[in-house]
Design a protein around this motif. Structure first.
Motif, PDB file in Angstrom:
ATOM      1  N   LYS A  24       9.799   6.246  -0.634  1.00 49.77           N
ATOM      2  CA  LYS A  24       9.270   7.018   0.617  1.00 49.77           C
ATOM      3  C   LYS A  24       7.591   6.730   0.560  1.00 49.77           C
ATOM      4  CE  LYS A  24       9.169  11.022   3.766  1.00 49.77           C
ATOM      5  NZ  LYS A  24       9.733  12.248   3.747  1.00 49.77           N
ATOM      6  N   GLY A  25       7.268   6.475   1.680  1.00 53.43           N
ATOM      7  CA  GLY A  25       5.656   6.176   1.760  1.00 53.43           C
ATOM      8  C   GLY A  25       5.152   4.697   1.419  1.00 53.43           C
ATOM      9  N   ALA A  26       5.989   3.867   0.692  1.00 52.17           N
ATOM     10  CA  ALA A  26       5.916   2.748   0.198  1.00 52.17           C
ATOM     11  C   ALA A  26       5.657   1.845   1.460  1.00 52.17           C
ATOM     12  CB  ALA A  26       6.667   1.932  -0.692  1.00 52.17           C
ATOM     13  N   VAL A  27       4.550   0.958   1.649  1.00 54.38           N
ATOM     14  CA  VAL A  27       4.123   0.200   2.941  1.00 54.38           C
ATOM     15  C   VAL A  27       4.052  -1.488   2.398  1.00 54.38           C
ATOM     16  CG1 VAL A  27       2.515  -0.187   4.586  1.00 54.38           C
ATOM     17  CG2 VAL A  27       3.143   1.960   3.905  1.00 54.38           C
ATOM     18  N   TYR A  28       4.562  -2.152   3.204  1.00 53.24           N
ATOM     19  CA  TYR A  28       4.526  -3.584   2.938  1.00 53.24           C
ATOM     20  C   TYR A  28       4.156  -4.323   4.109  1.00 53.24           C
ATOM     21  CZ  TYR A  28       6.492  -8.387   2.070  1.00 53.24           C
ATOM     22  OH  TYR A  28       6.540  -9.607   1.779  1.00 53.24           O
ATOM     23  N   ALA A  29       3.097  -5.005   4.216  1.00 51.73           N
ATOM     24  CA  ALA A  29       2.477  -5.719   5.334  1.00 51.73           C
ATOM     25  C   ALA A  29       2.502  -7.235   5.035  1.00 51.73           C
ATOM     26  CB  ALA A  29       1.327  -5.402   5.768  1.00 51.73           C
ATOM     27  N   TRP A  30       2.817  -8.175   6.109  1.00 46.83           N
ATOM     28  CA  TRP A  30       2.841  -9.463   5.692  1.00 46.83           C
ATOM     29  C   TRP A  30       2.171 -10.171   7.230  1.00 46.83           C
ATOM     30  CZ3 TRP A  30       6.892  -6.748   7.796  1.00 46.83           C
ATOM     31  CH2 TRP A  30       7.609  -7.407   8.653  1.00 46.83           C
TER      32      TRP A  30
ATOM     33  N   ASP B 236       7.824 -18.859  11.421  1.00 43.35           N
ATOM     34  CA  ASP B 236       8.860 -18.450  10.964  1.00 43.35           C
ATOM     35  C   ASP B 236       9.062 -16.852  10.500  1.00 43.35           C
ATOM     36  OD1 ASP B 236      10.089 -20.957  11.481  1.00 43.35           O
ATOM     37  OD2 ASP B 236       9.870 -21.474   9.259  1.00 43.35           O
ATOM     38  N   VAL B 237       7.822 -16.354   9.982  1.00 40.45           N
ATOM     39  CA  VAL B 237       8.024 -14.999   9.567  1.00 40.45           C
ATOM     40  C   VAL B 237       7.163 -14.233  10.518  1.00 40.45           C
ATOM     41  CG1 VAL B 237       8.698 -15.545   7.200  1.00 40.45           C
ATOM     42  CG2 VAL B 237       6.143 -15.519   7.644  1.00 40.45           C
ATOM     43  N   GLY B 238       6.200 -14.720  11.054  1.00 39.18           N
ATOM     44  CA  GLY B 238       5.277 -13.911  11.977  1.00 39.18           C
ATOM     45  C   GLY B 238       4.324 -12.892  11.070  1.00 39.18           C
ATOM     46  N   ALA B 239       4.161 -11.783  11.676  1.00 35.14           N
ATOM     47  CA  ALA B 239       3.308 -10.715  11.000  1.00 35.14           C
ATOM     48  C   ALA B 239       3.915  -9.540  11.423  1.00 35.14           C
ATOM     49  CB  ALA B 239       1.887 -11.076  11.641  1.00 35.14           C
ATOM     50  N   GLY B 240       3.884  -8.463  10.452  1.00 29.74           N
ATOM     51  CA  GLY B 240       4.311  -7.157  10.670  1.00 29.74           C
ATOM     52  C   GLY B 240       4.100  -6.168   9.654  1.00 29.74           C
ATOM     53  N   LYS B 241       4.605  -5.101   9.551  1.00 31.29           N
ATOM     54  CA  LYS B 241       4.518  -4.209   8.525  1.00 31.29           C
ATOM     55  C   LYS B 241       5.976  -3.065   8.443  1.00 31.29           C
ATOM     56  CE  LYS B 241       2.412   0.091   8.958  1.00 31.29           C
ATOM     57  NZ  LYS B 241       1.270   1.003   9.503  1.00 31.29           N
ATOM     58  N   MET B 242       6.138  -2.897   7.211  1.00 34.26           N
ATOM     59  CA  MET B 242       7.369  -1.974   6.820  1.00 34.26           C
ATOM     60  C   MET B 242       6.866  -0.663   6.022  1.00 34.26           C
ATOM     61  SD  MET B 242      10.524  -4.522   5.867  1.00 34.26           S
ATOM     62  CE  MET B 242       9.807  -5.414   4.654  1.00 34.26           C
ATOM     63  N   GLU B 243       7.582   0.382   6.429  1.00 27.61           N
ATOM     64  CA  GLU B 243       7.292   1.589   5.559  1.00 27.61           C
ATOM     65  C   GLU B 243       8.584   2.203   5.308  1.00 27.61           C
ATOM     66  OE1 GLU B 243       4.862   5.909   5.748  1.00 27.61           O
ATOM     67  OE2 GLU B 243       4.516   4.449   7.429  1.00 27.61           O
ATOM     68  N   ILE B 244       8.988   2.494   4.347  1.00 28.73           N
ATOM     69  CA  ILE B 244       9.822   3.428   3.750  1.00 28.73           C
ATOM     70  C   ILE B 244       9.843   4.832   4.161  1.00 28.73           C
ATOM     71  CG2 ILE B 244      11.536   4.289   1.926  1.00 28.73           C
ATOM     72  CD1 ILE B 244      10.888   1.726   0.382  1.00 28.73           C
TER      73      ILE B 244
ATOM     74  N   LYS C  84      10.760   1.981   8.553  1.00 27.93           N
ATOM     75  CA  LYS C  84      10.240   1.774   9.998  1.00 27.93           C
ATOM     76  C   LYS C  84       9.543   0.364   9.900  1.00 27.93           C
ATOM     77  CE  LYS C  84       6.869   3.685  13.169  1.00 27.93           C
ATOM     78  NZ  LYS C  84       5.655   2.516  13.227  1.00 27.93           N
ATOM     79  N   LEU C  85      10.217  -0.362  10.951  1.00 20.55           N
ATOM     80  CA  LEU C  85       9.744  -2.156  10.738  1.00 20.55           C
ATOM     81  C   LEU C  85       8.880  -2.253  12.062  1.00 20.55           C
ATOM     82  CD1 LEU C  85      10.098  -4.863   9.898  1.00 20.55           C
ATOM     83  CD2 LEU C  85      12.266  -4.865  10.836  1.00 20.55           C
ATOM     84  N   ASP C  86       7.743  -2.557  11.914  1.00 18.12           N
ATOM     85  CA  ASP C  86       6.809  -2.952  13.185  1.00 18.12           C
ATOM     86  C   ASP C  86       6.704  -4.382  12.956  1.00 18.12           C
ATOM     87  OD1 ASP C  86       6.632  -0.332  13.950  1.00 18.12           O
ATOM     88  OD2 ASP C  86       4.938   0.111  12.543  1.00 18.12           O
TER      89      ASP C  86
ATOM     90  N   SER D 194       1.014  -1.258   0.078  1.00 19.72           N
ATOM     91  CA  SER D 194      -0.006  -0.032   0.048  1.00 19.72           C
ATOM     92  C   SER D 194       0.740   1.313   0.089  1.00 19.72           C
ATOM     93  CB  SER D 194      -0.736   0.031   1.126  1.00 19.72           C
ATOM     94  OG  SER D 194      -0.331  -0.084   2.549  1.00 19.72           O
ATOM     95  N   GLY D 195       0.309   2.575   0.032  1.00 21.27           N
ATOM     96  CA  GLY D 195       0.971   3.655   0.069  1.00 21.27           C
ATOM     97  C   GLY D 195       1.764   3.971  -1.486  1.00 21.27           C
ATOM     98  N   ALA D 196       2.563   4.411  -1.494  1.00 18.86           N
ATOM     99  CA  ALA D 196       3.441   4.817  -2.757  1.00 18.86           C
ATOM    100  C   ALA D 196       3.960   3.412  -3.156  1.00 18.86           C
ATOM    101  CB  ALA D 196       4.653   5.499  -2.317  1.00 18.86           C
ATOM    102  N   PRO D 197       4.119   3.321  -4.691  1.00 16.96           N
ATOM    103  CA  PRO D 197       4.341   2.148  -5.335  1.00 16.96           C
ATOM    104  C   PRO D 197       5.896   1.790  -4.892  1.00 16.96           C
ATOM    105  CG  PRO D 197       3.842   3.586  -6.862  1.00 16.96           C
ATOM    106  CD  PRO D 197       3.782   4.417  -5.409  1.00 16.96           C
ATOM    107  N   SER D 198       6.678   2.775  -4.558  1.00 17.89           N
ATOM    108  CA  SER D 198       8.151   2.417  -4.148  1.00 17.89           C
ATOM    109  C   SER D 198       8.686   3.870  -3.542  1.00 17.89           C
ATOM    110  CB  SER D 198       8.800   1.917  -5.256  1.00 17.89           C
ATOM    111  OG  SER D 198       9.076   2.970  -6.504  1.00 17.89           O
TER     112      SER D 198
END
Length: 175
Positions: free
Chosen positions: A76-82, A87-95, A107-109, A70-74
């Motif tokens: 600053k502002g790009a967001v990736y949630a999983w 082994d990988v859990g759950a979280g979210k990253m934002e540039i 920012k890694l949550d 979500s957010g920007a395609p790439s």
């Protein structure tokens, strides 16, 4: 005899808590690699979460992991949630910062297996036709992490994953 065993267990428990209390309040893990590619080529893979499936060490741990961009395609502002297996859990990253061609701050949550927020940074320094890539994660050490660090090294655990990821990144960009 039971009292002695109980006393030893209590003293051991107190000792572990004491060692944990002496651990630092923050951590930082860094790994680096030299890649025979210009920083711009590397930045295209690091600054675009859609490209992480090709090199991230965690992407291969759960083939059925659910991903949401979500957010920007790439950049600053790009967001990736999983959300994935244990082994990988759950979280979210934002540039949060992208300075071409030398720096990406994320920012890694983490949400699962436990909640914690960290900062991840990639720095790319060109030198003699190659690029020195450093990957750093830093953040707070909650008390549960301090207890875990009595038994295992955060640097070794995270560092191993960073080494795999940087090797994958090197292979992907040196093609």
């Amino acid at each position: 005899m039971i009292r002695r065993i109980a006393l030893v267990l209590v003293l051991l428990f107190i000792g572990i808590l004491g060692m944990a209390a002496m651990q630092p309040n923050t951590f930082s893990v860094t790994r680096s690699v030299t890649i025979k590619a210009p920083p711009e080529k590397i930045l295209a893979l690091v600054g675009d979460f859609h490209q992480w499936q090709g090199w991230s060490p965690w992407e291969r741990l759960d083939p059925s992991m659910q991903r949401v961009h979500s957010g920007a395609p790439s950049g600053k502002g790009a967001v990736y949630a999983w959300t994935g297996n244990d082994d990988v859990g759950a979280g979210k990253m934002e540039i949060t910062e992208l300075t071409p061609p030398s720096r990406v701050v994320i920012k890694l949550d983490f949400i699962k297996p436990f909640e914690v927020s960290n900062v991840t940074e990639f720095t790319l320094v060109p030198k003699d036709g190659q690029t020195q890539v450093s990957w750093t994660m830093s953040g707070p050490m909650p008390f549960i992490s301090k207890i875990m660090s009595v038994f295992m090294s955060m640097d070794r655990i995270i560092g191993r994953d960073f080494e795999k990821g940087l090797a994958n990144l090197k292979a992907a960009t040196e093609k």
